[in-house]
Design a protein around this motif. Structure first.
Motif, PDB file in Angstrom:
ATOM      1  N   THR A  25       4.731  -6.914  -7.915  1.00  0.00           N
ATOM      2  CA  THR A  25       3.054  -6.664  -7.701  1.00  0.00           C
ATOM      3  C   THR A  25       2.452  -5.101  -7.755  1.00  0.00           C
ATOM      4  O   THR A  25       1.454  -5.305  -8.702  1.00  0.00           O
ATOM      5  CB  THR A  25       2.770  -7.467  -6.622  1.00  0.00           C
ATOM      6  N   LEU A  26       3.512  -4.223  -7.600  1.00  0.00           N
ATOM      7  CA  LEU A  26       3.082  -3.143  -8.115  1.00  0.00           C
ATOM      8  C   LEU A  26       3.656  -2.808  -9.666  1.00  0.00           C
ATOM      9  O   LEU A  26       2.775  -1.827 -10.190  1.00  0.00           O
ATOM     10  CB  LEU A  26       4.556  -1.980  -7.428  1.00  0.00           C
ATOM     11  N   ALA A  73       0.165  -1.057   0.160  1.00  0.00           N
ATOM     12  CA  ALA A  73       0.296   0.250   0.492  1.00  0.00           C
ATOM     13  C   ALA A  73       1.070   1.144  -0.211  1.00  0.00           C
ATOM     14  O   ALA A  73       0.367   2.115  -0.678  1.00  0.00           O
ATOM     15  CB  ALA A  73      -0.887   0.154   1.346  1.00  0.00           C
ATOM     16  N   LYS A  74       2.112   1.233   0.943  1.00  0.00           N
ATOM     17  CA  LYS A  74       3.094   2.143   0.714  1.00  0.00           C
ATOM     18  C   LYS A  74       4.060   2.517  -0.039  1.00  0.00           C
ATOM     19  O   LYS A  74       4.259   3.952  -0.881  1.00  0.00           O
ATOM     20  CB  LYS A  74       3.431   2.019   2.257  1.00  0.00           C
ATOM     21  N   LYS A  85       4.416   5.858  -4.721  1.00  0.00           N
ATOM     22  CA  LYS A  85       4.140   6.620  -6.602  1.00  0.00           C
ATOM     23  C   LYS A  85       3.169   7.571  -7.339  1.00  0.00           C
ATOM     24  O   LYS A  85       2.837   7.859  -7.881  1.00  0.00           O
ATOM     25  CB  LYS A  85       4.193   5.479  -7.389  1.00  0.00           C
ATOM     26  N   HIS A  86       1.684   7.258  -6.293  1.00  0.00           N
ATOM     27  CA  HIS A  86       0.860   7.636  -6.564  1.00  0.00           C
ATOM     28  C   HIS A  86       0.068   8.526  -5.715  1.00  0.00           C
ATOM     29  O   HIS A  86      -0.063   8.191  -4.155  1.00  0.00           O
ATOM     30  CB  HIS A  86      -0.270   7.053  -7.417  1.00  0.00           C
ATOM     31  N   LYS A 117     -14.702  12.315  -5.559  1.00  0.00           N
ATOM     32  CA  LYS A 117     -15.353  11.508  -6.666  1.00  0.00           C
ATOM     33  C   LYS A 117     -14.384  11.954  -8.103  1.00  0.00           C
ATOM     34  O   LYS A 117     -14.225  12.601  -8.237  1.00  0.00           O
ATOM     35  CB  LYS A 117     -16.226  13.214  -7.616  1.00  0.00           C
ATOM     36  N   GLY A 118     -13.258  11.098  -7.579  1.00  0.00           N
ATOM     37  CA  GLY A 118     -12.104  11.405  -8.553  1.00  0.00           C
ATOM     38  C   GLY A 118     -10.990  12.136  -8.208  1.00  0.00           C
ATOM     39  O   GLY A 118     -10.264  12.015  -9.117  1.00  0.00           O
ATOM     40  N   GLU A 119     -11.462  12.817  -7.478  1.00  0.00           N
ATOM     41  CA  GLU A 119     -10.039  13.888  -6.600  1.00  0.00           C
ATOM     42  C   GLU A 119      -8.817  12.993  -6.107  1.00  0.00           C
ATOM     43  O   GLU A 119      -7.737  13.384  -6.382  1.00  0.00           O
ATOM     44  CB  GLU A 119     -11.285  14.343  -5.340  1.00  0.00           C
ATOM     45  N   PHE A 120      -9.364  12.031  -5.334  1.00  0.00           N
ATOM     46  CA  PHE A 120      -8.243  11.256  -4.800  1.00  0.00           C
ATOM     47  C   PHE A 120      -9.304   9.639  -5.180  1.00  0.00           C
ATOM     48  O   PHE A 120      -9.900   9.410  -5.185  1.00  0.00           O
ATOM     49  CB  PHE A 120      -8.200  11.309  -3.468  1.00  0.00           C
TER      50      PHE A 120
END
Length: 187
Positions: free
Chosen positions: A179-180, A18-19, A24-25, A77-80
């Protein structure tokens, strides 16, 4: 972009993965099941979140996590985008609650490790922040036995339900990096 639901056995790499995604994003927020359980235990001890039946919340936890996850997704709404990670959800429940078009669903486990191997890996890499750090060796060995059994059970159920299962028994760092990369290809 899709959201990510990471489930599986304790100490199999869920938080690490998760980290890695979040690093990366930067638009991904992580919802950590252990933190939520800890908050319930500390602030609402009468609820007894860890018990089955009665006034406990353990059987309601998957529904709670799903509601929290998808409510945040809808509200933003897609912001995060969101990553949820916890060990408290079975493959069957995950399939029912998190198998949606906008969500990458996967399980991690260590089914090929012996109890002693799992124990040694935990002790080798744990830090003071890890729940395992404060457990006696006997308690941790019992926990390792439980989670190895769960890993095997989860692997079998994931195969039956066609849920992506990642075995992190050996070469964990390489497996998590692979996996990432696969997750990034699906985002």
């Amino acid at each position: 972009m899709k959201n990510v639901a990471i489930f599986g056995s304790s100490r199999s790499g869920k938080s690490t993965l998760a980290k890695m995604i979040s690093k990366k994003h930067s638009n991904y927020h992580i919802i950590i099941g252990d933190d939520i359980r800890s908050a319930f235990q500390e602030t609402l001890p009468g609820n007894n979140i860890n018990s089955k039946g009665g006034i406990g919340m353990l059987e309601d936890f998957p529904n709670f996590m799903s509601h929290l996850f998808y409510k945040n997704i809808k509200r933003n709404k897609g912001e995060f985008n969101y990553i949820v990670e916890t060990c408290d959800i079975s493959p069957q429940k995950a399939y029912e609650l998190f198998n949606q078009e906008n969500t990458i669903l996967l399980f991690l486990g260590t089914p090929q490790l012996s109890v002693k191997q799992h124990f040694n890996e935990i002790r080798k890499y744990e830090t003071e922040k890890d729940w395992t750090y404060h457990r006696t060796d006997n308690h941790l060995l019992k926990s390792c036995e439980h989670w190895i059994d769960k890993s095997k059970e989860f692997e079998k159920q994931c195969k039956e339900l066609k849920i992506w299962y990642v075995d992190t028994s050996f070469n964990r760092e390489n497996i998590l990096n692979d996996t990432l990369q696969r997750i990034e290809n699906l985002l």
